[in-house]
Scaffold this motif. Structure first.
Motif, PDB file in Angstrom:
ATOM      1  N   GLU A  23      -6.236   8.085   2.798  1.00  0.00           N
ATOM      2  CA  GLU A  23      -7.059   7.398   1.801  1.00  0.00           C
ATOM      3  C   GLU A  23      -7.527   8.300   0.669  1.00  0.00           C
ATOM      4  N   GLY A  32      -6.349   1.515   3.920  1.00  0.00           N
ATOM      5  CA  GLY A  32      -7.272   1.847   2.839  1.00  0.00           C
ATOM      6  C   GLY A  32      -8.684   1.460   3.243  1.00  0.00           C
ATOM      7  N   PRO A  88       0.845  -1.179   0.000  1.00  0.00           N
ATOM      8  CA  PRO A  88       0.000   0.000   0.000  1.00  0.00           C
ATOM      9  C   PRO A  88       0.889   1.240   0.000  1.00  0.00           C
ATOM     10  N   GLY A  89       0.787   2.327  -0.477  1.00  0.00           N
ATOM     11  CA  GLY A  89      -0.339   2.671  -1.288  1.00  0.00           C
ATOM     12  C   GLY A  89       0.139   2.800  -2.728  1.00  0.00           C
ATOM     13  N   PRO A  90      -0.690   3.050  -3.677  1.00  0.00           N
ATOM     14  CA  PRO A  90      -2.018   3.564  -3.382  1.00  0.00           C
ATOM     15  C   PRO A  90      -2.864   2.546  -2.642  1.00  0.00           C
ATOM     16  N   VAL A  91      -3.932   3.052  -2.057  1.00  0.00           N
ATOM     17  CA  VAL A  91      -4.859   2.209  -1.311  1.00  0.00           C
ATOM     18  C   VAL A  91      -6.222   2.257  -1.989  1.00  0.00           C
ATOM     19  N   THR A 107      -9.855   3.391  -2.258  1.00  0.00           N
ATOM     20  CA  THR A 107     -10.467   4.630  -1.777  1.00  0.00           C
ATOM     21  C   THR A 107     -11.985   4.481  -1.730  1.00  0.00           C
ATOM     22  N   ASN A 162      -2.018   9.631  -0.408  1.00  0.00           N
ATOM     23  CA  ASN A 162      -2.561   8.323  -0.783  1.00  0.00           C
ATOM     24  C   ASN A 162      -2.295   7.173   0.190  1.00  0.00           C
ATOM     25  N   LYS A 163      -2.005   7.471   1.462  1.00  0.00           N
ATOM     26  CA  LYS A 163      -1.853   6.356   2.392  1.00  0.00           C
ATOM     27  C   LYS A 163      -2.923   6.446   3.481  1.00  0.00           C
TER      28      LYS A 163
END
Ligand code: PLP
Length: 379
Positions: free
Chosen positions: A202, A350, A11-14, A16, A198-199
């Motif tokens: 979220e 996420g 992660p991330g991206p996670v 959303t 982006n962690k």
């Protein structure tokens, strides 16, 4: 019926929330008042979340991922060699993000030294105190709060005490911890922290930010090695223009970030996120342990972000099969190992819940089946 989209455990991206992605449906003009107000609002909320004070701290958003923000922080705040004798950064290091901080500083032609520690142990504040006492040329210390290489957290509260007592300046990479663990910019006496959209919050990827002491930024005017990664310049411009980036902002990303922050606060902020991610992490870690997988780090230094396990030391183990079976079950994990020893990593942050983690564990069991491996059948 269409397949549900895969869940990112990278992660991330996670993964959303739908409302976060829905916030990207318009094309906001960057210089108009509503977008500037939104950006100022996001920046102001981030100062509070990081334990800063708007009177003394400024959040400077930048396009790019967390690495861009970390590099911008270093390039702006570490004095060039020709500036008052230059600065020297100490990076106490127990994973790749520490190594990359040191590498980025060297690439800029600045001075950095590392204090290497084992990747499966938290950093030792006493060793940092000793290193600072032994080398008076060290001016700054850069530490990674949650080392995503393994998923451990470093004791930044105690590290900050020794750095402050030794009268050196501190930066903290909080990319993987902001919104999840308490971040205490003010109490740590840190000059700056860096993170991204982006962690733990979220948002979608694409917006980094540095939250810095205003006086530390002001003192470093003209120091940056780069035009676009100059945090002091961008910060000054942001304030004078009441919310503009100097160059094209990631407009949709900022809009989604604001929506993600709304949801984050409505959910109960950092304590609630810590609780949910901790439940995810416990379910995942204990489930994998039940199957016979051995976590790389001890439970008492495990941050609820990503779980790393040793690869079973048997010929039947096949990471590609493991990855594929999890993918077929709807979960995307990090595609390979980043630690020194053979391992795999599964994120637990996420838009995911403990029930999702139970399904991941079931998929891991199915993957073992596909390899002809019984649970707990390896040393
Ligand atoms: C994710 C992360 C970063 C930034 O990585 P990007 O690939 O640029 O998003 C920096 N430090 C830590 C500790 C991280 O977890």
């Amino acid at each position: 019926m269409a397949e549900p989209p895969p869940i990112l455990l990278t992660p991330g991206p996670v993964s959303t929330a739908p409302a976060t992605r829905a916030a990207m449906q318009a094309d906001p003009p960057p210089w108009d008042a509503p977008f500037k107000a939104l950006t100022r609002d996001v920046a102001g909320r981030l100062v509070h979340l990081a334990g800063g004070d708007p009177a003394t701290h400024l959040c400077v958003p930048l396009p790019g991922s967390g690495s861009y923000a970390v590099e911008a922080m270093a390039g702006t705040l570490l004095p060039r060699p020709e500036r008052n004798g230059g600065g020297r950064l100490l990076v106490p290091c127990n994973g790749n993000y520490g190594k990359w901080l040191e590498a980025s500083v060297r690439i800029m032609g600045r001075d950095a030294v590392t204090l290497d520690g084992a990747e499966d142990a938290a950093l030792d504040p006493q060793r940092i105190a000793d290193a600072l006492a032994a080398d008076p040329a060290i001016t700054h210390v850069g530490v990674v709060h949650v080392e995503t290489t393994t998923g451990l957290f470093n004791p930044v509260d105690r590290i900050a005490e020794v750095v402050h007592a030794a009268r050196r300046r501190l930066w903290v990479d909080v990319v993987a911890s902001l919104g999840i663990l308490p971040v205490r910019l003010n109490d740590w006496h840190a000059d700056a922290v860096a993170s991204s959209s982006n962690k733990g919050i979220e948002g979608v990827p694409g917006c980094g930010f540095v939250i810095a002491r205003r006086d530390a930024l002001l003192a470093m005017r003209g120091n940056a090695h780069s035009l676009s990664l100059d945090v002091e310049w961008q910060g000054r411009f942001f304030e004078e223009s009441q919310g503009r980036f100097r160059y094209t902002p990631p407009t949709h990303v900022v809009a989604a970030f604001a929506a993600a922050l709304d949801a984050f606060e409505a959910d109960g902020g950092q304590p609630a996120r810590f609780a949910r991610y901790s439940a995810n992490c416990r379910t995942l870690r204990e489930g994998l342990e039940d199957l016979g997988f051995m976590p790389l780090i001890a439970a008492d230094i495990q941050a609820p972000v990503i779980v790393t396990c040793h690869a079973p030391p048997v010929p039947a183990w096949n990471f590609d099969t493991f990855y594929r079976v999890l993918k077929d079950a709807g979960f995307i994990i990090f595609p390979g190992k980043v630690t020194q020893v053979p391992s795999f990593r599964i994120g637990c942050i996420g838009q995911v819940q403990p029930a999702d983690m139970e399904r991941v564990v079931a998929a891991a069991r199915a993957a073992l089946d596909a390899m002809g491996l019984r649970p707990r059948s390896w040393p």
